[in-house]
Design a protein around this motif. Structure first.
Motif, mmCIF file in Angstrom:
data_model
loop_
_atom_site.group_PDB
_atom_site.id
_atom_site.type_symbol
_atom_site.label_atom_id
_atom_site.label_comp_id
_atom_site.label_asym_id
_atom_site.label_seq_id
_atom_site.Cartn_x
_atom_site.Cartn_y
_atom_site.Cartn_z
ATOM 1 N N MET A 1 0.858 -1.198 0.000
ATOM 2 C CA MET A 1 0.000 0.000 0.000
ATOM 3 C C MET A 1 0.890 1.243 0.000
ATOM 4 O O MET A 1 1.744 1.389 0.855
ATOM 5 N N HIS A 2 0.683 2.128 -0.936
ATOM 6 C CA HIS A 2 1.408 3.404 -0.929
ATOM 7 C C HIS A 2 0.612 4.399 -0.096
ATOM 8 O O HIS A 2 -0.608 4.394 -0.109
ATOM 9 N N ASP A 3 1.309 5.294 0.602
ATOM 10 C CA ASP A 3 0.533 6.337 1.273
ATOM 11 C C ASP A 3 0.096 7.352 0.218
ATOM 12 O O ASP A 3 0.587 7.383 -0.899
ATOM 13 N N HIS A 4 -0.862 8.203 0.588
ATOM 14 C CA HIS A 4 -1.498 9.050 -0.425
ATOM 15 C C HIS A 4 -0.553 10.097 -1.002
ATOM 16 O O HIS A 4 -0.818 10.631 -2.068
ATOM 17 N N THR A 5 0.566 10.376 -0.351
ATOM 18 C CA THR A 5 1.487 11.382 -0.902
ATOM 19 C C THR A 5 2.401 10.776 -1.955
ATOM 20 O O THR A 5 3.032 11.500 -2.702
ATOM 21 N N GLN A 6 2.465 9.435 -2.008
ATOM 22 C CA GLN A 6 3.417 8.785 -2.916
ATOM 23 C C GLN A 6 3.178 9.204 -4.364
ATOM 24 O O GLN A 6 4.091 9.468 -5.097
ATOM 25 N N TYR A 7 1.904 9.227 -4.752
ATOM 26 C CA TYR A 7 1.579 9.587 -6.136
ATOM 27 C C TYR A 7 0.776 10.883 -6.154
ATOM 28 O O TYR A 7 -0.349 10.924 -6.585
ATOM 29 N N SER A 8 1.405 11.922 -5.653
ATOM 30 C CA SER A 8 0.745 13.223 -5.675
ATOM 31 C C SER A 8 0.901 13.812 -7.070
ATOM 32 O O SER A 8 1.551 13.234 -7.928
ATOM 33 N N SER A 9 0.303 14.950 -7.272
ATOM 34 C CA SER A 9 0.413 15.603 -8.568
ATOM 35 C C SER A 9 0.493 17.102 -8.359
ATOM 36 O O SER A 9 -0.197 17.630 -7.505
ATOM 37 N N PRO A 10 1.346 17.783 -9.139
ATOM 38 C CA PRO A 10 1.340 19.233 -9.045
ATOM 39 C C PRO A 10 0.017 19.846 -9.515
ATOM 40 O O PRO A 10 -0.218 21.013 -9.301
ATOM 41 N N ILE A 11 -0.801 19.056 -10.217
ATOM 42 C CA ILE A 11 -2.102 19.606 -10.611
ATOM 43 C C ILE A 11 -3.168 19.102 -9.657
ATOM 44 O O ILE A 11 -3.108 17.995 -9.151
ATOM 45 N N GLY A 12 -4.160 19.934 -9.421
ATOM 46 C CA GLY A 12 -5.326 19.509 -8.672
ATOM 47 C C GLY A 12 -5.092 19.279 -7.194
ATOM 48 O O GLY A 12 -5.889 18.629 -6.540
ATOM 49 N N THR A 13 -4.011 19.801 -6.651
ATOM 50 C CA THR A 13 -3.783 19.612 -5.219
ATOM 51 C C THR A 13 -4.573 20.637 -4.417
ATOM 52 O O THR A 13 -4.672 20.540 -3.207
ATOM 53 N N GLY A 14 -5.109 21.658 -5.114
ATOM 54 C CA GLY A 14 -5.843 22.693 -4.395
ATOM 55 C C GLY A 14 -4.914 23.739 -3.794
ATOM 56 O O GLY A 14 -5.368 24.777 -3.332
ATOM 57 N N GLU A 15 -3.618 23.469 -3.795
ATOM 58 C CA GLU A 15 -2.676 24.442 -3.227
ATOM 59 C C GLU A 15 -2.400 25.531 -4.251
ATOM 60 O O GLU A 15 -2.346 25.270 -5.444
ATOM 61 N N PRO A 16 -2.216 26.763 -3.793
ATOM 62 C CA PRO A 16 -1.891 27.815 -4.760
ATOM 63 C C PRO A 16 -0.515 27.562 -5.378
ATOM 64 O O PRO A 16 0.397 27.090 -4.707
ATOM 65 N N ARG A 17 -0.396 27.835 -6.660
ATOM 66 C CA ARG A 17 0.891 27.680 -7.330
ATOM 67 C C ARG A 17 1.807 28.841 -6.943
ATOM 68 O O ARG A 17 1.353 29.944 -6.695
ATOM 69 N N ILE A 18 3.097 28.574 -6.943
ATOM 70 C CA ILE A 18 4.067 29.607 -6.578
ATOM 71 C C ILE A 18 4.322 30.497 -7.793
ATOM 72 O O ILE A 18 4.614 30.003 -8.879
ATOM 73 N N SER A 19 4.181 31.804 -7.594
ATOM 74 C CA SER A 19 4.356 32.753 -8.694
ATOM 75 C C SER A 19 5.836 32.978 -8.969
ATOM 76 O O SER A 19 6.593 33.329 -8.078
ATOM 77 N N MET A 20 6.232 32.775 -10.235
ATOM 78 C CA MET A 20 7.625 33.018 -10.615
ATOM 79 C C MET A 20 7.801 34.351 -11.335
ATOM 80 O O MET A 20 8.900 34.675 -11.768
ATOM 81 N N TYR A 21 6.704 35.112 -11.442
ATOM 82 C CA TYR A 21 6.807 36.403 -12.122
ATOM 83 C C TYR A 21 6.746 37.571 -11.151
ATOM 84 O O TYR A 21 6.893 38.722 -11.537
ATOM 85 N N ALA A 22 6.527 37.278 -9.867
ATOM 86 C CA ALA A 22 6.403 38.338 -8.875
ATOM 87 C C ALA A 22 7.764 38.964 -8.569
ATOM 88 O O ALA A 22 8.785 38.270 -8.572
ATOM 89 N N PRO A 23 7.803 40.275 -8.279
ATOM 90 C CA PRO A 23 9.066 40.927 -7.894
ATOM 91 C C PRO A 23 9.714 40.262 -6.674
ATOM 92 O O PRO A 23 10.942 40.216 -6.565
ATOM 93 N N GLU A 24 8.893 39.706 -5.774
ATOM 94 C CA GLU A 24 9.432 39.052 -4.560
ATOM 95 C C GLU A 24 10.275 37.834 -4.938
ATOM 96 O O GLU A 24 11.299 37.567 -4.317
ATOM 97 N N PHE A 25 9.839 37.102 -5.957
ATOM 98 C CA PHE A 25 10.610 35.938 -6.405
ATOM 99 C C PHE A 25 11.943 36.402 -6.983
ATOM 100 O O PHE A 25 12.999 35.851 -6.673
ATOM 101 N N ALA A 26 11.916 37.456 -7.811
ATOM 102 C CA ALA A 26 13.150 37.973 -8.418
ATOM 103 C C ALA A 26 14.117 38.484 -7.355
ATOM 104 O O ALA A 26 15.333 38.347 -7.482
#
Length: 408
Positions: free
Chosen positions: A1-26
């Motif tokens: 049995m794999h735990d539920h994080t084993q096959y996670s996905s960057p899509i559909g996790t409901g978490e906000p994506r990290i912005s790479m265009y924001a001045p804070e990132f730069a």
């Protein structure tokens, strides 16, 4: 049995994506990469522009695996861009073009071979002389002032003029190309920038068909693979993309390191740590193209226990991968295991030339103005926003006023 994080996905996790265009990132990408690593591991859900999802690869071994698997991770973006609006700020950086960067398979091999041939005949000794010939008048234009901004008064015009010399491009055509390219990298008015760049490149290609010369453009035109005008435009546009902006940033980021790091400050001139060491360290820590080498999986693919969706950009963070704790050591001098030039089928074919140009440009400047120092505190320097580059807006310096250098 794999735990539920084993096959996670960057899509559909409901978490906000990290912005790479924001001045804070730069302003502080390394802190952002550390947070990403803690939270997501090697594969991170990001946004390259508003509403443009992607996966950022920040694990070194995962990146090497992807870069060496063009069958599963092709660079062809046509399926992705079908659903992207024309005014999307990152479209010109990622859209399909008939060039080595955005194609796969036999098509890619044809373009890459032409480029390698065109670049391979550049005389390395002659290139050093070209850099020196261009650097001296630039240094003379500010050496009597006692201050300068090295981005706009030195690194940009130098990278620009060296590339024009290599391509056999007139100043007027080149200026139009550079303006377009800057808009593309910054993602500001990128659609118009793209049009400007391609129009300038067509003018260059038509000029070289009529008046061949000893330059990369003519050698591409004469290659037996028989590139048509459209293909030629995209080959030279790619050389503009790689030859000005990243080259300028490599020179500037290495100068920043030399001017702010005690290990270099007194020692580059004393000879114990060289310009070459500074370049190696920058290629590790602050590579000029920090996040790129983009691919577009043809179908959903499982990698490192994460499902990556089909036709969505997978972006390699060279900056984050180079600083992955799994590979990091303390000694960068002479160490070339970084990913700053990419790897695999799409590795930069001009890396040795870029290295030579940057080294010659820095050495010329430091020889002419050995007492160069930063005019502001390092924390006051501003980085240009944008998901792809690591680029200062300015590098203000001061030095004792010096007489102009004799020009050969």
């Amino acid at each position: 049995m794999h735990d539920h994080t084993q096959y996670s996905s960057p899509i559909g996790t409901g978490e906000p994506r990290i912005s790479m265009y924001a001045p804070e990132f730069a302003a502080d990408p390394h802190s952002a990469y550390a947070v990403m690593r803690e939270r997501y591991g090697a594969l991170v859900p990001v946004e390259l522009a508003p509403g443009v999802p992607a996966t950022l690869v920040i694990g070194y071994y995962t990146a090497v695996r992807i870069l060496n698997d063009p069958d599963h991770f092709p660079a062809d973006s046509r399926a992705w861009q079908e659903n992207v609006p024309a005014d999307c700020p990152v479209l010109p950086m990622l859209e399909w073009r008939p060039n080595a960067l955005r194609t796969a398979g036999l098509e890619h091999a044809r373009y890459r071979q032409a480029n390698i041939t065109g670049l391979g005949k550049v005389d390395q000794y002659g290139l050093h002389d070209t850099v020196e010939r261009i650097a001296l008048p630039l240094i003379n234009s500010f050496c009597t002032d006692g201050s300068a901004d090295l981005v706009w008064q030195y690194a940009f015009p130098l990278a620009f003029a060296v590339l024009n010399a290599l391509l056999g491009c007139s100043a007027e055509i080149a200026e139009q190309a550079a303006t377009g390219m800057a808009a593309i990298f910054d993602g500001v008015d990128a659609e118009r920038g793209n049009t400007m760049l391609l129009d300038a490149m067509l003018r260059l290609v038509l000029l070289k068909r009529a008046e061949p010369g000893d330059d990369i453009t003519t050698r591409l035109l004469e290659h037996p693979c028989g590139l048509d005008d459209t293909e030629m435009v995209h080959q030279v546009a790619t050389l503009y993309g790689g030859g000005i902006e990243p080259q300028q940033n490599l020179i500037i980021n290495a100068l920043l390191l030399i001017l702010t790091d005690e290990r270099f400050a007194g020692e580059v001139l004393g000879g114990s740590l060289s310009t070459r060491d500074a370049l190696d360290e920058v290629l590790f820590n602050d590579p000029p193209l920090a996040n790129f080498c983009v691919s577009f999986p043809r179908q959903p693919i499982l990698i490192d226990g994460v499902w990556l969706p089909a036709h969505q950009p997978v972006v390699i963070s060279m900056a984050a991968c180079n600083n992955d704790r799994q590979i990091i050591g303390n000694h960068h001098a002479g160490n070339r295991s970084h990913l700053a030039w990419g790897a695999g089928a799409h590795a930069c074919p001009a890396s040795s030339m870029a290295y030579l140009i940057a080294q010659a440009a820095i050495d010329q400047l430091l020889d002419a103005l050995p007492e160069l120092r930063l005019a502001v505190a390092p924390g006051e320097l501003a980085w240009r926003p944008g998901p792809f580059h690591r680029a200062l807006t300015a590098l203000p310096v001061v030095f004792p006023k010096s007489p102009p250098l004799p020009q050969r």
